[in-house]
Design an enzyme around this catalytic site. Structure first.
Site, PDB file in Angstrom:
ATOM      1  CE  LYS A   1      -5.564   6.165   2.585  1.00 48.36           C
ATOM      2  NZ  LYS A   1      -5.465   6.266   1.120  1.00 48.36           N
TER       3      LYS A   1
ATOM      4  CG  HIS B   1      -7.348   7.821  -1.805  1.00 49.48           C
ATOM      5  ND1 HIS B   1      -6.014   7.536  -2.018  1.00 49.48           N
ATOM      6  CD2 HIS B   1      -7.970   6.614  -1.744  1.00 49.48           C
ATOM      7  CE1 HIS B   1      -5.839   6.234  -2.096  1.00 49.48           C
ATOM      8  NE2 HIS B   1      -7.006   5.647  -1.923  1.00 49.48           N
TER       9      HIS B   1
ATOM     10  CE  LYS C   1      -2.000   4.626  -2.460  1.00 46.73           C
ATOM     11  NZ  LYS C   1      -1.934   3.440  -1.576  1.00 46.73           N
TER      12      LYS C   1
ATOM     13  CG  HIS D   1      -2.176   0.776   1.048  1.00 48.67           C
ATOM     14  ND1 HIS D   1      -2.520   1.824   1.869  1.00 48.67           N
ATOM     15  CD2 HIS D   1      -3.168   0.689   0.138  1.00 48.67           C
ATOM     16  CE1 HIS D   1      -3.670   2.338   1.484  1.00 48.67           C
ATOM     17  NE2 HIS D   1      -4.084   1.675   0.431  1.00 48.67           N
TER      18      HIS D   1
END
Length: 659
Positions: A547, A545, A319, A317
């Site tokens: 966090k 999107h 990025k 996950h």
């Protein structure tokens, strides 16, 4: 056998290009029940963002052709107008029926299906629209009973009965079908309360033509969003800006991510860099991996590195971009997938490093370290992949000076850790950093913790199992104080109304994968929820999107620390203690950066009241949403991606109905 979600819209259209690509939109059959916004189906599965199939999950052969989540052209059947009598649960701007034709953008490769099964299905549903009035779930009135929609709602409200009584005595007018003789206007689109520019098309001035005025102090940026006033994109960045020659003469790059559209990604590089070597770090396996590699068959400069995922339900996950220039080296840690849908009408965030210069020849590997030990921690994170493909990048980083970095790296890598290794990754890594590099604050019991995310995993049957236990202890750590404070905890997650009135409409909820299966098991969690509101950054209607996690003062003017990360609210991302707290298990790869005031020679961070437009005189930290956060009302419900919302259309005149 999984049933698919049908996305039901309101306009007769000939669609040849996918405008949006939400992440999830399928529904699993099983127990069925009506809700306030429609009908939902439940199965015994317990899916969340980290448990879903990786990119490239295939569609079933018996289904209609699907599209990838970038703008790939594909013909779809024509949908006829149908007239039904409907009831709206709350007012929305009037939306007229219209015919439209969307022209496909040029693609270097044929239409391609990538992303999770749900994201593919959402894209397919957008390509096969059904009018709002034609939704079968809207045919006829349904009596609301006490259990209707209350299985996962925050609470019941007596006002609902009053609203239903009014609807029975004052039935809404029937919407008329437009005349079939109406002449089609090329390029005509349905109106929107956000204005005609809410579509994904980039304005002429969307990309930077000169070095933009950026925040060189915190280096925290939001992405650009189409459809906003220009001032709200001043100081924000698009992927093309990041890869622009304005920031350096690119030689090679690495893209770490969860979801990829290779053809689209290649097009984001400027023409002069488009054939420079790119390494893709991904977590796909078996068929998904084969499809990912197939995407790059006509791009010989693209290579791949598969991240090892040895624990069930883990994902890659993280990025991150590593950019090697003739002038030096740069790191970008961000929240966007490498697909078009994540870069236009969602709120995303990133940290962009300074340009790191090359060290003099003969320098030791320990040279160029920052006070935050960012170089050491980045090398350790890359080494955790145990991947030969990353060895040359590890060596390159050693040859550069990262001493200007002022943030701490907070990563997660899959594994079970004991002893001192427990503090290397996940929330225990964050706890250690907060313990060592923050200071206790007077009345810290009154300083709320704010968490904001786009996906929610299983938290357990009550708050003590993880959230209010080990995770709260981490988030409330401030220095070496022995206190165990119990401050307010505000969790920001979009409500159904937030999604319905967003720029993308209901499809925005495809990237907010909180499932009904998980939600029903943790009704206690919903009392923590607050709505997504971001008027200060102009992004109230751009669903998050991003966090972020932070500790904020009681008057919401100061920060004790701030974290931007890929980690959602889940044990898979943050890790969970096991074996009587002697071991921690982490399932996924995640990455973020932590800001603490001491690294900036400050006691706290003042919060910038008006982050946009950015100017060199701007001061304070740019929190991406409004503070204080707005608590859910009794009528608000958290967005659940796999149930129906059919009683009120979204900003495109559409509804969301599982079939």
């Amino acid at each position: 056998m999984r049933k698919r979600a049908s996305y039901t819209p309101a306009f007769k259209r000939k669609v040849t290009s996918v405008l949006f690509s939400p992440r999830f939109c399928f529904v699993i059959a099983g127990m069925s029940q009506d809700s306030q916004h429609g009908k939902w189906s439940v199965s015994s599965s317990d899916d969340d963002d980290e448990d879903l199939p990786p990119s490239g999950t295939p569609s079933k052969p018996s289904q209609a052709p699907t599209s990838n989540h970038s703008s790939r052209s594909s013909p779809v059947p024509k949908v006829e107008n149908v007239t039904l009598e409907v009831t709206r649960s709350s007012p929305v701007p009037k939306v007229e029926n219209a015919s439209l034709e969307v022209k496909p953008e040029p693609c270097p490769t044929p239409a391609l299906v990538v992303g999770s099964e749900a994201r593919q299905q959402a894209a397919k549903n957008q390509m096969n629209p059904v009018k709002y009035e034609s939704s079968p779930s809207l045919a006829g009135k349904r009596k609301m009973d006490p259990a209707d929609g209350s299985g996962w709602a925050l609470s019941d409200s007596d006002d609902d009965d009053d609203d239903n009584a009014k609807k029975k005595t004052n039935p809404p007018p029937t919407r008329k079908v437009p005349s079939p003789k109406r002449q089609k206007v090329a390029g005509e689109r349905p109106p929107s309360p956000h204005g005609r520019v809410y579509y994904i098309d980039e304005p002429d001035d969307f990309f930077e033509s000169s070095v933009p005025c950026l925040d060189d102090m915190f280096r925290f940026y939001l992405n650009k969003v189409t459809g906003l006033d220009r001032k709200y994109n001043s100081g924000a960045l698009h992927i093309r800006d990041i890869l622009s020659p304005l920031f350096g003469t690119l030689k090679e790059s690495v893209q770490f991510n969860y979801c990829f559209d290779i053809a689209w990604m290649v097009q984001q590089y400027p023409p002069e860099f488009r054939d420079r070597p790119v390494l893709i770090v991904h977590g796909d396996k078996r068929e998904a991996k084969a499809r990912l590699l197939q995407q790059a068959h006509c791009f010989p400069h693209v290579r791949f590195c598969q991240a090892k995922l040895d624990i069930a339900f883990g994902t890659h996950h993280t990025k991150m971009m590593l950019l090697w220039y003739e002038e030096g080296f740069r790191v970008i840690i961000l929240t966007s997938n490498m697909i078009r849908a994540d870069w236009y009408q969602k709120t995303q965030g990133m940290w962009m490093s300074p340009l790191f210069p090359r060290l003099p020849k003969g320098s030791s590997d320990t040279c160029g370290e920052s006070p935050t030990f960012f170089k050491r921690d980045l090398l350790e994170y890359l080494a955790s992949y145990r991947a030969p493909e990353l060895e040359e990048w590890i060596q390159r980083i050693k040859e550069h000076d990262l001493s200007e970095t002022k943030v701490y790296l907070v990563g997660s890598t899959p594994g079970r850790y004991v002893g001192p290794d427990m503090e290397r990754w996940g929330h225990l890594r964050l706890r250690k950093l907060l313990y060592e590099h923050t200071s206790s604050i007077p009345d810290e019991d009154q300083w709320p913790v704010v968490g904001q995310f786009s996906s929610i995993g299983s938290m357990g049957v009550d708050k003590t199992k993880w959230l209010a236990g080990e995770f709260q202890r981490t988030l409330t750590t401030l220095g070496k104080s022995s206190l165990r404070p119990n401050p307010p905890i505000h969790l920001l997650y979009p409500s159904v109304e937030d999604v319905r009135t967003s720029l993308e409409g209901y499809p925005a909820g495809g990237s907010l994968p909180y499932s009904i299966q998980t939600a029903q098991k943790q009704l206690w969690l919903h009392s923590y929820f607050h709505r997504w509101q971001a008027d200060a950054t102009g992004r109230t209607h751009a669903m998050p999107h991003i966090k972020t996690y932070m500790r904020v003062s009681p008057d919401f003017t100061e920060l004790a620390w701030f974290l931007v990360t890929s980690s959602n609210l889940s044990k898979a991302a943050w890790g969970a203690l096991e074996k009587n707290n002697t071991q921690v298990m982490v399932r996924s790869y995640e990455l973020g950066v932590l800001y603490v005031p001491s690294a900036f020679n400050m006691k706290t961070f003042p919060i910038r009241k008006n982050p946009f437009p950015f100017s060199s005189s701007s001061s304070g930290f740019p929190v991406p949403f409004d503070l204080p956060p707005t608590c859910y009302t009794p009528k608000d419900q958290p967005w659940i991606w796999n149930i129906a919302y059919s009683r009120a259309p979204d900003t495109h005149g559409n509804v969301w109905v599982p079939t």
